[in-house]
Scaffold this active site. Structure first.
Site, PDB file in Angstrom:
ATOM      1  N   ASP A 153       0.832  -1.196   0.000  1.00  0.00           N
ATOM      2  CA  ASP A 153       0.000   0.000   0.000  1.00  0.00           C
ATOM      3  C   ASP A 153       0.871   1.252   0.000  1.00  0.00           C
ATOM      4  O   ASP A 153       2.101   1.184  -0.140  1.00  0.00           O
ATOM      5  CB  ASP A 153      -1.014  -0.027   1.151  1.00  0.00           C
ATOM      6  CG  ASP A 153      -0.378   0.206   2.521  1.00  0.00           C
ATOM      7  OD1 ASP A 153       0.868   0.320   2.607  1.00  0.00           O
ATOM      8  OD2 ASP A 153      -1.123   0.257   3.519  1.00  0.00           O
ATOM      9  N   THR A 157       1.994   3.146   2.177  1.00  0.00           N
ATOM     10  CA  THR A 157       2.978   3.355   3.238  1.00  0.00           C
ATOM     11  C   THR A 157       4.364   2.810   2.880  1.00  0.00           C
ATOM     12  O   THR A 157       5.294   2.957   3.673  1.00  0.00           O
ATOM     13  CB  THR A 157       2.509   2.706   4.557  1.00  0.00           C
ATOM     14  OG1 THR A 157       2.385   1.286   4.390  1.00  0.00           O
ATOM     15  CG2 THR A 157       1.186   3.285   5.013  1.00  0.00           C
ATOM     16  N   ARG A 158       4.516   2.185   1.718  1.00  0.00           N
ATOM     17  CA  ARG A 158       5.824   1.702   1.284  1.00  0.00           C
ATOM     18  C   ARG A 158       6.179   2.341  -0.056  1.00  0.00           C
ATOM     19  O   ARG A 158       5.421   2.220  -1.020  1.00  0.00           O
ATOM     20  CB  ARG A 158       5.817   0.169   1.116  1.00  0.00           C
ATOM     21  CG  ARG A 158       5.450  -0.608   2.371  1.00  0.00           C
ATOM     22  CD  ARG A 158       6.530  -0.530   3.428  1.00  0.00           C
ATOM     23  NE  ARG A 158       6.253  -1.439   4.536  1.00  0.00           N
ATOM     24  CZ  ARG A 158       5.478  -1.161   5.583  1.00  0.00           C
ATOM     25  NH1 ARG A 158       4.887   0.018   5.647  1.00  0.00           N
ATOM     26  NH2 ARG A 158       5.296  -2.031   6.544  1.00  0.00           N
ATOM     27  N   HIS A 215      -4.955  -1.044   6.986  1.00  0.00           N
ATOM     28  CA  HIS A 215      -4.828   0.358   6.614  1.00  0.00           C
ATOM     29  C   HIS A 215      -5.986   0.753   5.693  1.00  0.00           C
ATOM     30  O   HIS A 215      -6.722  -0.089   5.181  1.00  0.00           O
ATOM     31  CB  HIS A 215      -3.502   0.624   5.897  1.00  0.00           C
ATOM     32  CG  HIS A 215      -2.303   0.296   6.718  1.00  0.00           C
ATOM     33  ND1 HIS A 215      -1.028   0.248   6.179  1.00  0.00           N
ATOM     34  CD2 HIS A 215      -2.159  -0.021   8.029  1.00  0.00           C
ATOM     35  CE1 HIS A 215      -0.162  -0.065   7.123  1.00  0.00           C
ATOM     36  NE2 HIS A 215      -0.821  -0.236   8.252  1.00  0.00           N
ATOM     37  N   HIS A 233      12.011  -4.000   9.649  1.00  0.00           N
ATOM     38  CA  HIS A 233      10.655  -3.821  10.174  1.00  0.00           C
ATOM     39  C   HIS A 233      10.685  -4.009  11.674  1.00  0.00           C
ATOM     40  O   HIS A 233      11.259  -4.975  12.175  1.00  0.00           O
ATOM     41  CB  HIS A 233       9.674  -4.807   9.544  1.00  0.00           C
ATOM     42  CG  HIS A 233       8.253  -4.524   9.921  1.00  0.00           C
ATOM     43  ND1 HIS A 233       7.688  -5.014  11.079  1.00  0.00           N
ATOM     44  CD2 HIS A 233       7.302  -3.772   9.318  1.00  0.00           C
ATOM     45  CE1 HIS A 233       6.437  -4.580  11.163  1.00  0.00           C
ATOM     46  NE2 HIS A 233       6.182  -3.834  10.115  1.00  0.00           N
ATOM     47  N   LYS A 287       5.690 -11.251   4.387  1.00  0.00           N
ATOM     48  CA  LYS A 287       4.889 -10.310   5.164  1.00  0.00           C
ATOM     49  C   LYS A 287       3.766  -9.661   4.358  1.00  0.00           C
ATOM     50  O   LYS A 287       2.737  -9.267   4.926  1.00  0.00           O
ATOM     51  CB  LYS A 287       5.782  -9.237   5.780  1.00  0.00           C
ATOM     52  CG  LYS A 287       5.063  -8.364   6.794  1.00  0.00           C
ATOM     53  CD  LYS A 287       6.006  -7.400   7.477  1.00  0.00           C
ATOM     54  CE  LYS A 287       5.229  -6.480   8.396  1.00  0.00           C
ATOM     55  NZ  LYS A 287       4.332  -5.576   7.652  1.00  0.00           N
ATOM     56  N   HIS A 343      -1.034  -9.731  15.818  1.00  0.00           N
ATOM     57  CA  HIS A 343      -0.569  -8.588  16.591  1.00  0.00           C
ATOM     58  C   HIS A 343      -1.010  -8.642  18.052  1.00  0.00           C
ATOM     59  O   HIS A 343      -1.200  -7.594  18.678  1.00  0.00           O
ATOM     60  CB  HIS A 343      -1.093  -7.289  15.976  1.00  0.00           C
ATOM     61  CG  HIS A 343      -0.434  -6.903  14.687  1.00  0.00           C
ATOM     62  ND1 HIS A 343      -1.046  -7.001  13.475  1.00  0.00           N
ATOM     63  CD2 HIS A 343       0.802  -6.404  14.433  1.00  0.00           C
ATOM     64  CE1 HIS A 343      -0.237  -6.574  12.522  1.00  0.00           C
ATOM     65  NE2 HIS A 343       0.898  -6.213  13.078  1.00  0.00           N
ATOM     66  N   GLN A 354       1.863   5.481  12.260  1.00  0.00           N
ATOM     67  CA  GLN A 354       3.140   4.947  11.780  1.00  0.00           C
ATOM     68  C   GLN A 354       4.331   5.384  12.621  1.00  0.00           C
ATOM     69  O   GLN A 354       5.433   4.878  12.456  1.00  0.00           O
ATOM     70  CB  GLN A 354       3.369   5.396  10.334  1.00  0.00           C
ATOM     71  CG  GLN A 354       2.378   4.839   9.339  1.00  0.00           C
ATOM     72  CD  GLN A 354       2.614   3.375   9.009  1.00  0.00           C
ATOM     73  OE1 GLN A 354       3.597   2.782   9.454  1.00  0.00           O
ATOM     74  NE2 GLN A 354       1.724   2.782   8.257  1.00  0.00           N
ATOM     75  N   LYS A 360       7.262   3.232  14.559  1.00  0.00           N
ATOM     76  CA  LYS A 360       8.394   2.606  13.875  1.00  0.00           C
ATOM     77  C   LYS A 360       9.666   3.417  14.078  1.00  0.00           C
ATOM     78  O   LYS A 360      10.725   2.863  14.389  1.00  0.00           O
ATOM     79  CB  LYS A 360       8.091   2.454  12.385  1.00  0.00           C
ATOM     80  CG  LYS A 360       6.964   1.486  12.084  1.00  0.00           C
ATOM     81  CD  LYS A 360       6.695   1.403  10.600  1.00  0.00           C
ATOM     82  CE  LYS A 360       5.561   0.438  10.323  1.00  0.00           C
ATOM     83  NZ  LYS A 360       5.234   0.341   8.880  1.00  0.00           N
TER      84      LYS A 360
END
Length: 428
Positions: free
Chosen positions: A69, A71-72, A106, A176, A186, A202, A297, A300
């Protein structure tokens, strides 16, 4: 000369005090590929530990290609255009190719945002579907999947992927903060898993395991579950890339889900793992756009910097937070925060709730640091204060506060790339 911190789309310049004893941690440089497009095409013809993509596609009638998505920052167009060309040359019709966006829990990526992610040609000519983890009608049950020592989870995944004759995943290889590394397995779990599966993935004991950390796969339950699920459902071919600080491609690792991923990790470890003597002050980021758009986010950047920070030190993080806190469940949970201890007691004594894992990770940082100072123009100081952080107007001001606390001669470590760098602590 100012140091440019990754912040939003444009970056943030940091002027260090001339008398500050500071070390800047960058990725160890890996050379960008001279011809990345050619390297990608070659990786499809000469993959790692599996048949060429062309041979895998031959005779198949449908394909599902899983992509990350927003976010990468994956160079999707460079990977996907030559990939679909091969599939179509081998007889898989364009109408039988589906791109599945691995959103996990997400938000979906649509419209101009999706066009920016994949390029206009793919956006206009192919079918894209956002994974909806909450829609049980789109899920296919895999049953109970075992992993680790006596552990198991009941798993369901997106049926578009399950039903496809050719299963392909793509993505970015980077550290990660829970799973050790992104990429490989993943993008399947949690990327296209059901909400119920993701909640198990999670759970507080999984997230709280000390082996569930950046740069580590050994006895890491997050990695173990992700890999077990991916092996159960199968993956015919992966294409993962590595990037440098300017987001140029430094490596392409295509082929077998396990073998190609392992080769990619061996390569990226030369770049992302940087030895450091922990300091009382650390300045870090959430790696800029698209990773720093929401507070969701931000954990991280915090957690990945902890090996560089002395216990009781001051952590300073800069993140734009241009889209606010995050999804509705996460926002509601953030608004209920009172103390670290109360939150941890709450999550370990009740069923896992959506997105609580990000706050659980943030609590690790709050337990390690004596204070966390945040620089952001996306949320008000009042909101940031309610999130158990201390807002400050600039990184320069934050450094002044930290030096008042730890002394003018206190050392500082600056990590402009945030979670892309994995500090490895050592003593002087």
């Amino acid at each position: 000369m100012p140091i440019e911190l990754r912040y939003g789309r444009s970056g943030l310049d940091l002027e260090l005090p001339p008398d500050l004893d500071a070390r800047t941690l960058h990725l160890n440089p890996l050379p960008p590929l001279e011809d990345a497009d050619e390297a990608i095409r070659d990786s499809f013809e000469n993959p790692i530990d599996c048949l060429p993509l062309r041979e895998l596609a031959r005779g198949k009638r449908s394909a599902c290609i899983v992509i990350c998505d927003v976010t990468r920052p994956v160079p999707n167009e460079a990977i996907l255009r030559p990939m679909v060309q091969i599939l179509e040359e081998e007889g898989i019709g364009r109408e039988s190719i589906i791109f599945l966006i691995a959103t996990g829990l997400h938000r979906p990526n649509v419209g101009e945002e999706l066009r920016e992610m994949v390029g206009s040609y793919l956006f206009e000519n192919y079918r894209f579907e956002n994974h909806d983890a909450r829609n049980d009608e789109e899920m296919a049950e895999l049953g109970e999947v075992g992993f680790g020592e006596g552990q198991s989870a009941r798993v369901a995944l997106n049926s578009h992927y399950i039903d496809a004759e050719l299963k392909i995943t793509t993505g970015l290889l980077e550290p990660h903060f829970m799973a050790g590394y992104s990429g490989g397995r993943k993008v399947i779990c949690p990327g296209i898993a059901s909400a119920k599966t993701i909640l198990q993935f999670h759970s507080p004991p999984m997230i709280g395991n000390p082996n569930a950390r950046a740069g580590n796969l050994v006895a890491n339950p997050i990695h173990a579950m992700s890999l077990a699920v991916a092996k159960q459902v199968g993956c015919d071919f992966i294409c993962n890339v590595t990037l440098d600080e300017e987001r140029r491609i430094t490596g392409v690792f295509s082929g077998d889900m396990v073998g190609a991923h392992r080769k990619g990790i061996e390569w990226i470890d030369q770049s992302n793992k940087v030895q450091v003597e922990p300091a009382p002050i650390v300045v870090t980021t959430s790696a800029g756009y698209p990773l720093d758009t929401t507070f969701y986010q931000i954990a991280k950047g915090m957690v990945c910097a902890l090996p560089a920070l002395e216990k009781g030190g001051t952590l300073i993080i800069a993140a734009s937070l241009s889209e606010g806190i995050g999804g509705p469940e996460f926002t509601e949970m953030c608004q209920s925060l009172t103390t670290v201890d109360e939150f941890l007691e709450r999550i370990f004594s009740s069923p896992t709730k959506i997105d609580q894992w990000q706050l659980q990770e943030m609590m690790l940082a709050l337990q390690h640091a004596s204070q966390i100072l945040i620089v952001s123009d996306g949320l008000s100081p009042e909101t940031l204060d309610s999130l158990l952080l201390s807002p400050v107007p600039s990184v320069e001001v934050a450094l002044e506060i930290a030096r008042q606390k730890h002394g003018a001669d206190a050392r500082a470590i600056i990590i402009p790339e945030g979670p892309y760098v994995t500090p490895v602590a050592h003593t002087a």
